[in-house]
Design an enzyme around this catalytic site. Structure first.
Site, PDB file in Angstrom:
ATOM      1  N   ARG A 159    -105.596  27.846 -72.667  1.00 25.38           N
ATOM      2  CA  ARG A 159    -104.457  27.868 -71.745  1.00 25.38           C
ATOM      3  C   ARG A 159    -103.218  27.207 -72.336  1.00 25.38           C
ATOM      4  O   ARG A 159    -102.114  27.745 -72.276  1.00 25.38           O
ATOM      5  CB  ARG A 159    -104.835  27.153 -70.435  1.00 25.38           C
ATOM      6  CG  ARG A 159    -105.695  27.971 -69.509  1.00 25.38           C
ATOM      7  CD  ARG A 159    -106.070  27.139 -68.285  1.00 25.38           C
ATOM      8  NE  ARG A 159    -106.934  26.049 -68.704  1.00 25.38           N
ATOM      9  CZ  ARG A 159    -108.244  26.011 -68.474  1.00 25.38           C
ATOM     10  NH1 ARG A 159    -108.825  26.964 -67.794  1.00 25.38           N
ATOM     11  NH2 ARG A 159    -108.976  25.005 -68.908  1.00 25.38           N
ATOM     12  N   ILE A 160    -103.408  26.012 -72.926  1.00 30.49           N
ATOM     13  CA  ILE A 160    -102.242  25.283 -73.446  1.00 30.49           C
ATOM     14  C   ILE A 160    -101.671  25.991 -74.673  1.00 30.49           C
ATOM     15  O   ILE A 160    -100.451  26.148 -74.807  1.00 30.49           O
ATOM     16  CB  ILE A 160    -102.601  23.812 -73.758  1.00 30.49           C
ATOM     17  CG1 ILE A 160    -103.013  23.093 -72.464  1.00 30.49           C
ATOM     18  CG2 ILE A 160    -101.423  23.082 -74.419  1.00 30.49           C
ATOM     19  CD1 ILE A 160    -103.583  21.689 -72.667  1.00 30.49           C
ATOM     20  N   ARG A 180    -112.130  30.012 -81.832  1.00 28.59           N
ATOM     21  CA  ARG A 180    -113.526  30.416 -82.052  1.00 28.59           C
ATOM     22  C   ARG A 180    -113.673  31.914 -81.853  1.00 28.59           C
ATOM     23  O   ARG A 180    -114.404  32.582 -82.535  1.00 28.59           O
ATOM     24  CB  ARG A 180    -114.457  29.704 -81.062  1.00 28.59           C
ATOM     25  CG  ARG A 180    -114.797  28.299 -81.457  1.00 28.59           C
ATOM     26  CD  ARG A 180    -115.431  27.595 -80.303  1.00 28.59           C
ATOM     27  NE  ARG A 180    -114.553  27.652 -79.129  1.00 28.59           N
ATOM     28  CZ  ARG A 180    -114.881  27.207 -77.941  1.00 28.59           C
ATOM     29  NH1 ARG A 180    -116.068  26.696 -77.728  1.00 28.59           N
ATOM     30  NH2 ARG A 180    -114.018  27.271 -76.935  1.00 28.59           N
ATOM     31  N   THR A 240    -101.009  17.404 -79.490  1.00 25.08           N
ATOM     32  CA  THR A 240    -101.036  16.904 -78.102  1.00 25.08           C
ATOM     33  C   THR A 240    -102.454  17.049 -77.543  1.00 25.08           C
ATOM     34  O   THR A 240    -102.647  17.024 -76.337  1.00 25.08           O
ATOM     35  CB  THR A 240    -100.065  17.696 -77.195  1.00 25.08           C
ATOM     36  OG1 THR A 240    -100.308  19.100 -77.383  1.00 25.08           O
ATOM     37  CG2 THR A 240     -98.619  17.386 -77.518  1.00 25.08           C
ATOM     38  N   ARG A 242    -106.256  15.880 -79.121  1.00 30.94           N
ATOM     39  CA  ARG A 242    -106.972  14.620 -79.286  1.00 30.94           C
ATOM     40  C   ARG A 242    -106.821  14.178 -80.738  1.00 30.94           C
ATOM     41  O   ARG A 242    -106.911  14.999 -81.651  1.00 30.94           O
ATOM     42  CB  ARG A 242    -108.470  14.777 -78.975  1.00 30.94           C
ATOM     43  CG  ARG A 242    -108.821  14.850 -77.498  1.00 30.94           C
ATOM     44  CD  ARG A 242    -108.575  13.537 -76.750  1.00 30.94           C
ATOM     45  NE  ARG A 242    -108.962  13.617 -75.350  1.00 30.94           N
ATOM     46  CZ  ARG A 242    -108.143  13.962 -74.347  1.00 30.94           C
ATOM     47  NH1 ARG A 242    -106.880  14.263 -74.605  1.00 30.94           N
ATOM     48  NH2 ARG A 242    -108.583  13.988 -73.109  1.00 30.94           N
ATOM     49  N   GLU A 271    -106.935   5.412 -80.020  1.00 28.67           N
ATOM     50  CA  GLU A 271    -105.981   5.004 -78.990  1.00 28.67           C
ATOM     51  C   GLU A 271    -106.472   3.769 -78.248  1.00 28.67           C
ATOM     52  O   GLU A 271    -107.663   3.686 -77.944  1.00 28.67           O
ATOM     53  CB  GLU A 271    -105.839   6.139 -77.957  1.00 28.67           C
ATOM     54  CG  GLU A 271    -104.890   7.216 -78.383  1.00 28.67           C
ATOM     55  CD  GLU A 271    -104.814   8.347 -77.391  1.00 28.67           C
ATOM     56  OE1 GLU A 271    -104.711   9.488 -77.835  1.00 28.67           O
ATOM     57  OE2 GLU A 271    -104.873   8.089 -76.173  1.00 28.67           O
ATOM     58  N   HIS A 289     -99.566   9.170 -75.603  1.00 30.95           N
ATOM     59  CA  HIS A 289    -100.433  10.076 -74.823  1.00 30.95           C
ATOM     60  C   HIS A 289     -99.789  10.405 -73.470  1.00 30.95           C
ATOM     61  O   HIS A 289    -100.328  10.055 -72.419  1.00 30.95           O
ATOM     62  CB  HIS A 289    -101.824   9.449 -74.619  1.00 30.95           C
ATOM     63  CG  HIS A 289    -102.848  10.439 -74.170  1.00 30.95           C
ATOM     64  ND1 HIS A 289    -104.180  10.373 -74.557  1.00 30.95           N
ATOM     65  CD2 HIS A 289    -102.771  11.518 -73.355  1.00 30.95           C
ATOM     66  CE1 HIS A 289    -104.858  11.364 -74.007  1.00 30.95           C
ATOM     67  NE2 HIS A 289    -104.018  12.072 -73.258  1.00 30.95           N
TER      68      HIS A 289
HETATM   69  C1  8YV Z   1    -104.607  12.817 -69.201  1.00 32.35           C
HETATM   70  C2  8YV Z   1    -105.515  14.370 -71.042  1.00 32.35           C
HETATM   71  O1  8YV Z   1    -103.631  11.871 -69.460  1.00 32.35           O
HETATM   72  O2  8YV Z   1    -106.384  15.775 -69.398  1.00 32.35           O
HETATM   73  C3  8YV Z   1    -106.479  15.360 -70.526  1.00 32.35           C
HETATM   74  O3  8YV Z   1    -107.392  15.748 -71.275  1.00 32.35           O
HETATM   75  O4  8YV Z   1    -105.606  13.961 -72.142  1.00 32.35           O
HETATM   76  C4  8YV Z   1    -104.384  13.900 -70.209  1.00 32.35           C
HETATM   77  O5  8YV Z   1    -103.850  14.952 -69.534  1.00 32.35           O
HETATM   78  C5  8YV Z   1    -105.927  12.156 -69.182  1.00 32.35           C
HETATM   79  O6  8YV Z   1    -106.949  13.007 -69.443  1.00 32.35           O
HETATM   80  C6  8YV Z   1    -106.228  11.549 -67.860  1.00 32.35           C
HETATM   81  O7  8YV Z   1    -107.586  11.242 -67.770  1.00 32.35           O
END
Ligand code: 8YV
Length: 327
Positions: A159-160, A180, A240, A242, A271, A289
């Site tokens: 989606r992103i 994948r 954006t 991990r 982090e 983050h």
């Molecule tokens: C949130 C994120 O800040 O959704 C995710 O995977 O990394 C961020 O959108 C975080 O997860 C909140 O738990």
């Protein structure tokens, strides 16, 4: 009347969400927002019917195995689920849900913002003005890279990734991706996206690479030192997703040596610790983050958590169940 489930929320959530949770559930909130220690997570898992953790809570095998038998659902506030041991949860028959979809557009916005910020040296320019060192305009100062016409390689076309591709197309970039599996032909067509079966081959030909895949055992250090070396020296990276998807030590070293042109990082391997060598580099933009951090997004996420808990408590399968086998 049925007893309300004891819902333990580990972090401060938007007020409207907390109020609604108090109405619907026996909610135990964390108004001072101090993250729980691992020992405290184990303690709450012993009493909660439902646990609502965030990305900062490590719900590992130990927490899950020490949980009381009443714990039936982990309704995570967030989309990524790499902080939860899904296998351990499945073994114990604990369901896991997340909040997909509602933070797609915000995260894609932030990815595009980082891409532009690195390409056009936005943070560097801002630092120059603030420092009082700006001596005035010059024809060859502060030159960045043109974005239009450049090749963007998206690693992870979910989606992103797709929302990013739409934005990048509007900026005149050509879209490439590795995933994948290939996305549906109509999506590929709409995005005019080129699929690369080989990640290595894609990396060697891009101007910008964006990480938009989840962190799983299969994507840990997917951008290893060997793969980072495939990038051309003018290429820059945006992440954006991990931090764990990139070998941060190798990335830092290569950025210092100019073997990679720059990086826009919203996430880090350890982090909130950030490699101190990254802090000294000018060609990086570093964010805490905040990819999905909008007022609206947090409320949407909270509403998703509530629907998941309510549906589950009513005896139905919650809409956003995370199936370990799909990751
Ligand atoms: C949130 C994120 O800040 O959704 C995710 O995977 O990394 C961020 O959108 C975080 O997860 C909140 O738990």
């Amino acid at each position: 009347e049925k007893k309300k489930p004891l819902v333990v929320v580990t972090r401060k959530l938007p007020d409207v969400i907390e109020t609604r949770m108090m109405e619907l559930f026996d909610a135990r909130l964390n108004s001072d927002d101090e993250p729980l220690s691992h020992a405290q997570l184990i303690e709450v898992a012993q009493v909660a019917d439902v646990l609502v953790p965030t990305v900062t809570d490590r719900i590992d095998r130990e927490v899950i195995e020490k949980a009381g038998p009443q714990l039936r659902l982990i309704a995570s506030f967030g989309t990524g689920v790499d902080h939860i041991d899904l296998k351990a949860a499945r073994e114990r028959g604990i369901s896991v849900t997340n909040t997909p979809g509602v933070l797609t557009e915000d995260t894609a916005d932030m990815t595009m913002a980082l891409l532009l910020a690195v390409g056009r040296r936005l943070a560097e320019g801002e630092r120059l003005v603030r420092s009082g060192q700006w001596k005035g305009w010059g024809p060859t100062t502060m030159l960045g890279h043109r974005i239009q016409g450049k090749r963007l390689g998206i690693l992870g076309m979910g989606r992103i990734g797709q929302a990013l591709a739409r934005r990048a197309r509007a900026f005149g970039m050509s879209i490439h991706y590795h995933n994948r599996r290939r996305v549906y032909p109509d999506v590929e067509q709409e995005l005019e996206a080129t699929y690369w079966d080989s990640l290595d081959q894609m990396l060697a030909r891009m101007d910008v690479v964006s990480i938009n895949c989840p962190h799983t055992p299969a994507t840990y250090h997917l951008l290893s030192e060997r793969r980072l070396k495939l990038l051309r020296p003018h290429c820059f990276i945006v992440n954006t997703s991990r931090g764990e998807v990139i070998d941060e030590t190798a990335l830092t070293r290569m950025l210092s040596k100019g073997e990679i042109a720059g990086a826009g990082l919203d996430v880090f391997e350890h982090e909130p610790a950030v490699n101190p060598k990254l802090l000294r580099l000018d060609n990086v933009v570093l964010l805490p983050h905040m990819g999905s951090a909008t007022i609206e997004g947090r409320i949407d996420m909270g509403e998703k958590v509530i629907i998941n808990i309510k549906t589950f408590a009513d005896g139905h399968a919650p809409p956003d169940r995370v199936l370990e086998t799909l990751l």
